[in-house]
Design an enzyme around this catalytic site. Structure first.
Site, PDB file in Angstrom:
ATOM      1  N   ASP A 172     -47.713  95.253  79.881  1.00 48.10           N
ATOM      2  CA  ASP A 172     -47.445  96.617  79.437  1.00 48.10           C
ATOM      3  C   ASP A 172     -47.359  97.548  80.639  1.00 48.10           C
ATOM      4  O   ASP A 172     -48.369  98.096  81.084  1.00 48.10           O
ATOM      5  CB  ASP A 172     -48.479  97.106  78.424  1.00 48.10           C
ATOM      6  CG  ASP A 172     -48.250  96.553  77.038  1.00 48.10           C
ATOM      7  OD1 ASP A 172     -47.291  95.781  76.857  1.00 48.10           O
ATOM      8  OD2 ASP A 172     -49.026  96.880  76.131  1.00 48.10           O
ATOM      9  N   VAL A 179     -55.439  95.633  73.913  1.00 44.23           N
ATOM     10  CA  VAL A 179     -56.416  96.460  73.183  1.00 44.23           C
ATOM     11  C   VAL A 179     -56.941  97.519  74.151  1.00 44.23           C
ATOM     12  O   VAL A 179     -57.499  97.189  75.196  1.00 44.23           O
ATOM     13  CB  VAL A 179     -57.573  95.608  72.637  1.00 44.23           C
ATOM     14  CG1 VAL A 179     -58.587  96.491  71.923  1.00 44.23           C
ATOM     15  CG2 VAL A 179     -57.022  94.543  71.702  1.00 44.23           C
ATOM     16  N   HIS A 180     -56.829  98.792  73.789  1.00 41.25           N
ATOM     17  CA  HIS A 180     -57.074  99.868  74.734  1.00 41.25           C
ATOM     18  C   HIS A 180     -58.548 100.265  74.784  1.00 41.25           C
ATOM     19  O   HIS A 180     -58.943 101.394  74.482  1.00 41.25           O
ATOM     20  CB  HIS A 180     -56.187 101.059  74.387  1.00 41.25           C
ATOM     21  CG  HIS A 180     -54.731 100.692  74.385  1.00 41.25           C
ATOM     22  ND1 HIS A 180     -53.800 101.296  73.579  1.00 41.25           N
ATOM     23  CD2 HIS A 180     -54.051  99.750  75.096  1.00 41.25           C
ATOM     24  CE1 HIS A 180     -52.613 100.750  73.784  1.00 41.25           C
ATOM     25  NE2 HIS A 180     -52.748  99.813  74.705  1.00 41.25           N
ATOM     26  N   HIS A 220     -51.250  88.614  77.862  1.00 38.75           N
ATOM     27  CA  HIS A 220     -51.374  89.987  77.379  1.00 38.75           C
ATOM     28  C   HIS A 220     -52.259  90.139  76.142  1.00 38.75           C
ATOM     29  O   HIS A 220     -53.131  91.010  76.086  1.00 38.75           O
ATOM     30  CB  HIS A 220     -49.999  90.576  77.074  1.00 38.75           C
ATOM     31  CG  HIS A 220     -50.051  92.028  76.714  1.00 38.75           C
ATOM     32  ND1 HIS A 220     -50.479  93.000  77.602  1.00 38.75           N
ATOM     33  CD2 HIS A 220     -49.752  92.687  75.561  1.00 38.75           C
ATOM     34  CE1 HIS A 220     -50.434  94.192  77.025  1.00 38.75           C
ATOM     35  NE2 HIS A 220     -50.007  94.022  75.775  1.00 38.75           N
ATOM     36  N   TYR A 279     -44.078 101.537  79.368  1.00 40.21           N
ATOM     37  CA  TYR A 279     -44.057 102.126  78.019  1.00 40.21           C
ATOM     38  C   TYR A 279     -42.775 102.921  77.768  1.00 40.21           C
ATOM     39  O   TYR A 279     -42.756 103.882  77.006  1.00 40.21           O
ATOM     40  CB  TYR A 279     -45.287 103.003  77.781  1.00 40.21           C
ATOM     41  CG  TYR A 279     -46.525 102.211  77.432  1.00 40.21           C
ATOM     42  CD1 TYR A 279     -47.000 102.140  76.140  1.00 40.21           C
ATOM     43  CD2 TYR A 279     -47.221 101.523  78.425  1.00 40.21           C
ATOM     44  CE1 TYR A 279     -48.127 101.406  75.828  1.00 40.21           C
ATOM     45  CE2 TYR A 279     -48.353 100.782  78.118  1.00 40.21           C
ATOM     46  CZ  TYR A 279     -48.796 100.730  76.817  1.00 40.21           C
ATOM     47  OH  TYR A 279     -49.910  99.990  76.521  1.00 40.21           O
ATOM     48  N   HIS A 299     -55.550  95.578  66.939  1.00 40.38           N
ATOM     49  CA  HIS A 299     -54.907  94.312  67.341  1.00 40.38           C
ATOM     50  C   HIS A 299     -55.806  93.092  67.082  1.00 40.38           C
ATOM     51  O   HIS A 299     -55.674  92.073  67.753  1.00 40.38           O
ATOM     52  CB  HIS A 299     -54.531  94.332  68.826  1.00 40.38           C
ATOM     53  CG  HIS A 299     -53.468  95.337  69.164  1.00 40.38           C
ATOM     54  ND1 HIS A 299     -52.317  95.483  68.430  1.00 40.38           N
ATOM     55  CD2 HIS A 299     -53.393  96.241  70.180  1.00 40.38           C
ATOM     56  CE1 HIS A 299     -51.575  96.431  68.976  1.00 40.38           C
ATOM     57  NE2 HIS A 299     -52.200  96.910  70.021  1.00 40.38           N
ATOM     58  N   ASP A 322     -51.252  97.336  80.755  1.00 39.03           N
ATOM     59  CA  ASP A 322     -51.217  98.473  79.828  1.00 39.03           C
ATOM     60  C   ASP A 322     -51.224  99.788  80.601  1.00 39.03           C
ATOM     61  O   ASP A 322     -52.049 100.659  80.365  1.00 39.03           O
ATOM     62  CB  ASP A 322     -52.390  98.422  78.852  1.00 39.03           C
ATOM     63  CG  ASP A 322     -52.213  97.342  77.799  1.00 39.03           C
ATOM     64  OD1 ASP A 322     -51.669  97.644  76.740  1.00 39.03           O
ATOM     65  OD2 ASP A 322     -52.621  96.193  78.054  1.00 39.03           O
TER      66      ASP A 322
END
Length: 496
Positions: A224, A384-385, A346, A227, A356, A196
């Protein structure tokens, strides 16, 4: 009847108590607004005509004696070779000790974008635990890098993996994009990343913070990358700038890639019908070495770890290629040689963030019984950030008659770590469930990076550092005990 109802209520309360408030939610919360991408002009190409750029390496075989060196030449197809030699063999002026490896070269078009020439050179039969220097380009565009191969595969080979999910940003351009430091007596850039990532100001802070941690020897990247799909027409220039951004580290140590949803680049509205097209052209992995039929799932052995990479966005139901490959691959794992069994994918299976939530559930249902059966040690995810680490739990008892469909503590099960907390363009995920479910051991709505220091066949020390801490301070830490050799209960420590 009244007594029966009382017992039923008490049983329900005990059940709910068992499901909630078992772990810790950190009181620290980062800013929640979305991160801002760095301007393209900050990622200028290196000087020199047709200079090699976007240089990165990954493992090139099953056992760690190979490396894939990848780079891009923007204007011409040639030169498409790499020169490589042992750092201490005095081969710089002795061409008898230099190997010249010819790369496979490709390019692609995506909507209104045409890539440069993308080169992938596989170097085989290297010595273990040896430093190599490699050279790309010629004339005023010649560039030199180095890497160190891992120790020979073995049960007590110690090794440190960097684990992080960055979303490239430029809070301090000089401090990040052009940072340099001394390593092995040479001036070089250094940093590690793991999933991510993107190209934003917050990820620059994570990247710079991780850069200051000297322990990492390779990177486990849970998907990720650039982007680019967040930009108009999936602007593939962002794949170029991302490659330049990560080169400061990825040219010097192996990055082990797993694909994420932002690598799909499936866009029929602009005539792009081939999933993963830019990713598969730019990032080669040694999937054939593990008898995989796709670069989206594969395995490697590195030091004392057997690492399995899966694709959350490829078919995984029964009889699909990924399903069949994983079923066979798990049977090949030899815990006497590679005691640590680590899976990188992921989309998380255990996640207590409403962001998510349960998106990985169908894959969990398909594969979790195998993970428990084969005593997987760790599962690393992004998507998930924020940051979260689970207890050792499983949810494999359910059948159509018993109704037992909740996660329970299970010493045979993996720990699930969600580390999608690099700082991407989509911002922070801070909507945790309340109360905290029992499967969640520690969670924090923040950005940071992690280190996994494998000591021997029984012990590995894991730390997670939020961006605001000094490197010496770990917000979450735990000694992991190997599920095959030392399946004892673990105890973590936290810094709220």
């Amino acid at each position: 009847m009244r007594g029966f109802l009382l017992v039923s209520v008490l049983s329900l309360l005990l059940h709910i108590t068992g499901l909630c408030n078992a772990g810790l939610t950190s009181s620290f919360v980062r800013k929640t607004h979305a991160s801002v991408d760095m301007p393209v002009k900050l990622f200028s190409p290196p000087p020199g005509y047709n200079a090699p750029e976007q240089v990165h390496i990954t493992q090139g075989d099953l056992d760690g004696r190979g490396v894939i060196i990848s780079w891009v030449t923007p204007l011409k197809r040639h030169p498409s070779t790499v020169a490589i030699w042992e750092a201490h063999s005095h081969s710089q002026n002795n061409h008898n000790h230099r190997k010249i490896i010819h790369a496979k070269t490709t390019s692609y078009k995506y909507y209104n974008y045409t890539s440069g020439y993308i080169h992938h050179a596989t170097v085989k039969n290297l010595k273990y635990n040896t430093k190599y220097i490699y050279e790309l380009g010629k004339g005023d565009a010649q560039r030199r890098f180095f890497f160190t191969t891992p120790p020979e595969v073995g049960p007590d080979a110690s090794y440190t993996f960097g684990i992080i999910v960055i979303h490239a940003n430029v809070l301090n351009v000089k401090g990040m994009v052009n940072c340099e430091c001394k390593r092995d007596g040479e001036l070089r850039t250094w940093s590690n990343v793991d999933g991510d990532l993107g190209q934003t100001y917050d990820s620059n802070q994570t990247f710079h913070h991780y850069h200051s941690n000297p322990k990492g020897q390779a990177v486990l990247f849970a998907g990720d990358l650039s982007y680019a799909d967040n930009h108009l027409f999936h602007d593939n220039v962002r794949w170029d700038t991302w490659g330049r951004f990560i080169e400061k580290n990825a040219a010097y140590q192996a990055w082990i890639f797993a694909p994420g949803n932002h690598e799909l680049d499936y866009a029929p509205e602009i005539g792009e019908y081939v999933p993963f097209k830019p990713y598969k052209h730019r990032y080669h992995v040694p999937y054939r070495a593990s008898n995989s039929t796709s670069p989206l799932w594969y395995s490697i052995k590195r030091a004392s770890a057997h690492i399995i990479v899966l694709s959350s966005y490829s078919a995984y139901g029964k009889y699909t290629p990924q399903y069949s490959w994983l079923e066979e691959e798990l049977l090949k794992v030899n815990r006497s040689k590679t005691p640590w069994l680590i899976v990188v994918l992921h989309c998380p299976w255990y996640n207590s963030n409403n962001y998510h939530y349960m998106e990985g559930e169908s894959m969990r249902v398909e594969f979790e019984p195998w993970f428990v059966q084969h005593k997987v040690d760790l599962v690393l995810s992004g998507h998930v950030h924020s940051y979260e680490r689970s207890e050792r739990v499983s949810n494999v008892r359910y059948n159509i008659t018993n109704g037992e469909s909740m996660p329970v503590r299970d010493p045979r099960a993996p720990v699930y770590i969600t580390i999608g907390d690099g700082g991407n363009i989509e911002g922070l995920a801070n909507d945790f469930m309340d109360p905290q479910p029992s499967y969640s051991a520690y969670r924090e709505a923040s950005f940071g990076h992690a280190m996994l220091e494998i000591k021997n066949r029984t012990h590995a020390y894991y730390t997670w550092h939020r961006n605001q801490d000094n490197e010496a301070v770990a917000s979450d830490s735990i000694w992991f005990y190997n599920r095959y050799w030392y399946p004892e209960e673990e105890h973590s420590s936290h810094r709220v």
